[in-house]
Design an enzyme around this catalytic site. Structure first.
Site, PDB file in Angstrom:
ATOM      1  N   GLU A 334       6.326  -2.100  -2.796  1.00  0.00           N
ATOM      2  CA  GLU A 334       5.125  -2.617  -3.471  1.00  0.00           C
ATOM      3  C   GLU A 334       3.816  -2.287  -2.743  1.00  0.00           C
ATOM      4  O   GLU A 334       3.060  -3.181  -2.366  1.00  0.00           O
ATOM      5  CB  GLU A 334       5.259  -4.136  -3.678  1.00  0.00           C
ATOM      6  CG  GLU A 334       6.413  -4.468  -4.596  1.00  0.00           C
ATOM      7  CD  GLU A 334       6.470  -5.946  -4.978  1.00  0.00           C
ATOM      8  OE1 GLU A 334       6.422  -6.235  -6.174  1.00  0.00           O
ATOM      9  OE2 GLU A 334       6.578  -6.804  -4.081  1.00  0.00           O
ATOM     10  N   TYR A 335       3.559  -1.022  -2.588  1.00  0.00           N
ATOM     11  CA  TYR A 335       2.281  -0.605  -2.016  1.00  0.00           C
ATOM     12  C   TYR A 335       1.335  -0.246  -3.165  1.00  0.00           C
ATOM     13  O   TYR A 335       1.720  -0.230  -4.335  1.00  0.00           O
ATOM     14  CB  TYR A 335       2.509   0.595  -1.081  1.00  0.00           C
ATOM     15  CG  TYR A 335       1.334   0.902  -0.185  1.00  0.00           C
ATOM     16  CD1 TYR A 335       0.883  -0.028   0.749  1.00  0.00           C
ATOM     17  CD2 TYR A 335       0.675   2.130  -0.273  1.00  0.00           C
ATOM     18  CE1 TYR A 335      -0.200   0.252   1.573  1.00  0.00           C
ATOM     19  CE2 TYR A 335      -0.401   2.423   0.554  1.00  0.00           C
ATOM     20  CZ  TYR A 335      -0.838   1.475   1.477  1.00  0.00           C
ATOM     21  OH  TYR A 335      -1.907   1.754   2.285  1.00  0.00           O
TER      22      TYR A 335
END
Ligand code: NAG
Ligand code: NAG
Ligand code: NAG
Ligand code: NAG
Ligand code: NAG
Ligand code: NAG
Ligand code: NAG
Ligand code: NAG
Ligand code: NAG
Ligand code: NAG
Ligand code: NAG
Ligand code: NAG
EC number: 3.2.1.52
Length: 709
Positions: A334-335
């Site tokens: 989840e960047y």
């Protein structure tokens, strides 16, 4: 004569041959019965370890600290005590002998996984009329064979079917992930979970060792983000990471020695710890340490900052020597997708850095759209959601994949999107092509997204449990209860077992009652529902007689007894019991008269998992403490008068009743991303090790612990 329970052996037809399934968790699919006369496990007088292989170890698994065959044999014999058998000695011997269990390594015979490859975790089990032989592809295979033996012995009342067969797992990665970043778990709890996994032949415990509460940048100031709960659980005194664990959280982190103990205790039961340090997302703990490394959202690291990758390399350089697994997990979940190239650079750079130490790398499947670069194909992708990746496409592109699809995600206690326990129906019916779920089933509703069962790039499954709402949402044991009833069923499917729901329901309690190496239920042996009862009408002044019949006599320290009342007259006066903690369900009752000399915050009762305290330090409200949290009632116990208290643990909730009044429920208040609050039940074990000892001054009578609520 009723030889063994008919339900235990189920005939199944395999292509061209007939074999039987021994019902267990997981099932033993290929057993051929040779005689109707059973073998009695109680006739065994020794466990013999093949001289030639006593020092052999399995070098093919994930662990770098594999136990020897002899070490596994010793664990096995101590586990046999769970069946009520006397202690059986372990000897080394050149061959099998009558009345023994001979443990050896198989030099012939293929043990194949679902992809048709050799696996070191297979074994043959031969139950003869005179003795038993377990021959594993490796010592670990032998150990799994001993699990089958213990389970079958329990189900058959120590009678085992005479015959033989072989068994091996379909997939090499079988287990769970626990979010220890957003909730601390004591080392002993992690080791007990390993024992739980191991009894059902699960071999993987992935620990997510760093994380933070959701950094809600829409409403949090930078200051609030810098103060938000974030934790890094490994505590080294190496100057390279000085300050990474905040001083007040040193007691909620693992030193190298502690982490070694966790890893070796788990390895002793065939379970490998896979450590994860999360970055460049979910990395608030790193930017709280070095704020210059954060993006505007401080939970994301600024990969363009010249010190970010060196900082992560310094962390890995410090901790890599701690890790006794062939694979490590670098997070990478989840960047910011607008920084896809930075992300891929980060992942590949860390992969090369860590790869040069010989380790394999895992990351969470993350959709990072880039036209110019891709993450290295030697990185294993741990798929968790189809909006992040398509695992079958990844497989076609040449990646190996671990199945952590969120169809089996648990968010502890509360979530807007995920359940709080495993969905058992999905385990038994979750294959969209029909039948039970299996590790190659990524999509439980669309079969097109699933590779064939025999696809060699599917490593297996790791079912994840997340603590989105942090420390105060749950007690330690609530993570166990989230898994307790469903995880063994999932273990059957991870192995490749064919257990049905009806069979599972029929044997679960028996299987659960003999899991060695743990007492996660905090069960207490008792002849009747009354576990302990102190009437304070007998005893020599020091020994307090338990009238339950269980003999759990207590000891009085600086206290006195008369007329059914025990008086604790100084701050250090206390009564200790031989017990510690009692899990679901229980009713703990006492008649209590606290003196007005007792300070706010004094402890009435304490045990390994909890304490009942007279106030939380500032307010006089009665509170239950578990871990580092106090759960207070809006109720103050009156001083200098007698009150009857019943502390009740019923299922996933805890109550207090005073003087036969209404039950008051202990609740926890979850903070939901800074936006709202959620009130939920909290299940706390009964504290039963000690009365007083920490400032409590007063009198107590009629102390009783029941096993029901
Ligand atoms: C498995 O190992 C055995 C013995 O080492 C070997 O003979 C056999 O060919 C192997 N089978 C496969 C499928 O690799
Ligand atoms: C049982 O034997 C069959 C046929 O040989 C094989 O396909 C299957 O994988 C075996 N199952 C186990 C669990 O070993
Ligand atoms: C990230 O770091 C680079 C290099 O130091 C800097 O130019 C850039 O402004 C930083 N980005 C943010 C959002 O702070
Ligand atoms: C993976 O491949 C890259 C090159 O693409 C290499 O630098 C790295 O060391 C390899 N990692 C492992 C674990 O083999
Ligand atoms: C607690 O138990 C109740 C009743 O069994 C159940 O409805 C509820 O979902 C449980 N809550 C959690 C968080 O497991
Ligand atoms: C459990 O899984 C089944 C099958 O996938 C599904 O139909 C059902 O809705 C799920 N139950 C819950 C409570 O999510
Ligand atoms: C099933 O998955 C395939 C492949 O991803 C996709 O093309 C198809 O639309 C999906 N079917 C449904 C009903 O969602
Ligand atoms: C005690 O509880 C009150 C009310 O919840 C709270 O304001 C206070 O900070 C608590 N004290 C301690 C020491 O936890
Ligand atoms: C760790 O220490 C802090 C600060 O003293 C305390 O609040 C907390 O309860 C402790 N945690 C544990 C698990 O004992
Ligand atoms: C606590 O109880 C008292 C009376 O028993 C009541 O007046 C008060 O509103 C309650 N407080 C809360 C926070 O519920
Ligand atoms: C505990 O009580 C709950 C609620 O009454 C019940 O559902 C559960 O089966 C009980 N558990 C045990 C171990 O008796
Ligand atoms: C629990 O922690 C949350 C932060 O996650 C906080 O908002 C909430 O007030 C806490 N609850 C209590 C009872 O301290």
């Amino acid at each position: 004569m009723h030889l063994f329970r008919a339900a235990l052996i189920v005939s199944v037809s395999l292509v061209g041959l007939s074999a039987n399934t021994l019902v267990g968790i997981p099932t033993f699919n290929n057993f051929t019965v040779a005689s109707t006369t059973p073998f009695l496990l109680s006739s065994v007088t020794s466990v013999l370890v093949d001289t030639r292989f006593q020092d052999s170890v399995d070098l093919n698994g994930e662990t770098l600290i594999p136990p020897t065959l002899l070490a596994f044999a010793q664990t096995f014999t101590s586990d046999l005590l769970e069946l009520g058998l006397p202690t059986i000695p372990v000897h080394v011997a050149g061959s099998a002998q009558p009345d023994s269990i001979f443990l050896t390594i198989s030099t012939d015979g293929d043990f194949l996984d679902a992809a048709g490859r050799n696996t070191s975790e297979g074994y043959t089990l031969t139950i003869g009329e005179q003795g038993i032989v377990i021959a594993g592809a490796s010592p670990l295979g032998v150990f799994w064979g001993t699990r089958t033996l213990i389970q079958q012995a329990k189900l058959g009342g120590l009678q085992l079917p005479v015959g033989s067969g072989s068994d091996s797992p379909g997939w090499s990665t079988r287990g769970v992930m626990l979010d220890t970043g957003r909730h601390y778990y004591p080392p002993g709890f992690l080791v007990e979970i390993c024992a739980y996994l191991s009894f059902f032949k699960q071999n993987t415990f992935h620990l997510h060792l760093s994380d933070n509460l959701f950094n809600n940048v829409d409403i949090y100031s930078r200051e609030r983000s810098l103060d938000l709960y974030a934790a890094f659980r490994l505590n080294s005194d190496d100057p390279a990471v000085a300050g990474l664990v905040r001083p007040y959280r040193l007691n909620e982190s693992y030193t190298r020695e502690t982490f070694d103990d966790i890893q070796s205790s788990c390895a002793a039961r065939g379970v490998t710890i896979i450590p994860e340090i999360e970055a460049p997302g979910h990395a608030l703990v790193i930017s709280q340490w070095k704020p210059e490394l954060g993006l505007a959202d401080l939970s994301l690291l600024n990969i363009s900052h010249p010190d970010t990758i060196p900082t992560m390399e310094a962390i890995w350089r410090t901790f890599l020597p701690w890790f006794h697994s062939k694979s490590v997990h670098i997070g990478a979940d989840e960047y910011d997708s607008s920084l896809a190239n930075d992300y891929i650079l980060f992942v590949n750079t860390l992969s090369s850095f860590i790869g040069s130490s010989g380790k394999n790398i895992r990351i969470w499947g993350t959709n990072e759209p880039s036209n110019t670069s891709t993450v290295s194909r030697n990185i294993t992708i741990q798929h968790w959601e189809f909006f992040e990746d398509n695992p079958f496409d990844l497989i076609k592109e040449g990646y190996t994949v671990v199945n952590s699809d969120d169809s089996f995600y648990i968010v502890n206690k509360f979530s807007g999107s995920y359940p709080q326990t495993l969905n058992i129906t999905r385990i038994f019916e979750g294959n969209p092509a029909g039948g039970a779920w299996a590790p190659y089933v990524f999509d439980t509703s669309n079969a097109t997204n699933n590779p064939p069962r025999s696809d060699p790039r599917v490593l297996g499954q790791i079912a994840a449990l997340w603590n989105d709402y942090g420390e105060n949402a749950t007690t330690v044991s609530e993570a166990y209860y989230a898994w307790r009833d469903g995880l063994p069923a999932l273990a059957d499917k991870q192995w490749g077992g064919v257990l049905t729901r009806a069979q599972y329901d029929a044997i679960f309690d028996d299987m659960h009652s003999i899991i060695p190496g743990q007492n996660l239920d905090r069960a207490v042996a008792s002849k009747t529902d009354v576990i302990l009862q102190y009437n304070f009408d007998a005893g020599d002044g020091e020994t307090i007689t338990d009238s339950s019949g269980n003999g759990y006599d207590g000891t009085c320290h600086a206290c006195s007894i008369s007329d059914g009342v025990i008086s604790l007259s100084s701050a250090s006066s206390r009564l200790t019991t031989p017990l510690s903690s009692k899990g679901r369900n229980y009713t703990l009752s006492l008649f209590i008269n606290p003196s007005s000399q007792t300070p706010v915050g004094a402890t009435i009762l304490s045990g390994a998992d909890s304490a009942l305290v007279l106030g939380n330090g500032t307010l006089p409200s009665l509170a239950l403490v578990s871990g580092n949290q106090a759960y207070a009632l809006n109720y103050t116990l009156p001083r200098d008068v007698w009150t009857t208290l019943d502390l009740i643990g019923r299922g996933n909730a805890t109550f207090l009743r005073a003087d036969d009044g209404p039950e008051m429920q202990f609740l926890t208040v979850l903070g939901i991303n800074g936006v709202s609050f959620e009130w939920e039940p909290i299940a706390v074990e009964a504290p039963v090790a000690q009365i007083g000892g920490d400032g409590f001054i007063g009198r107590i009578a009629k102390f009783q612990l029941l096993g029901s609520a």
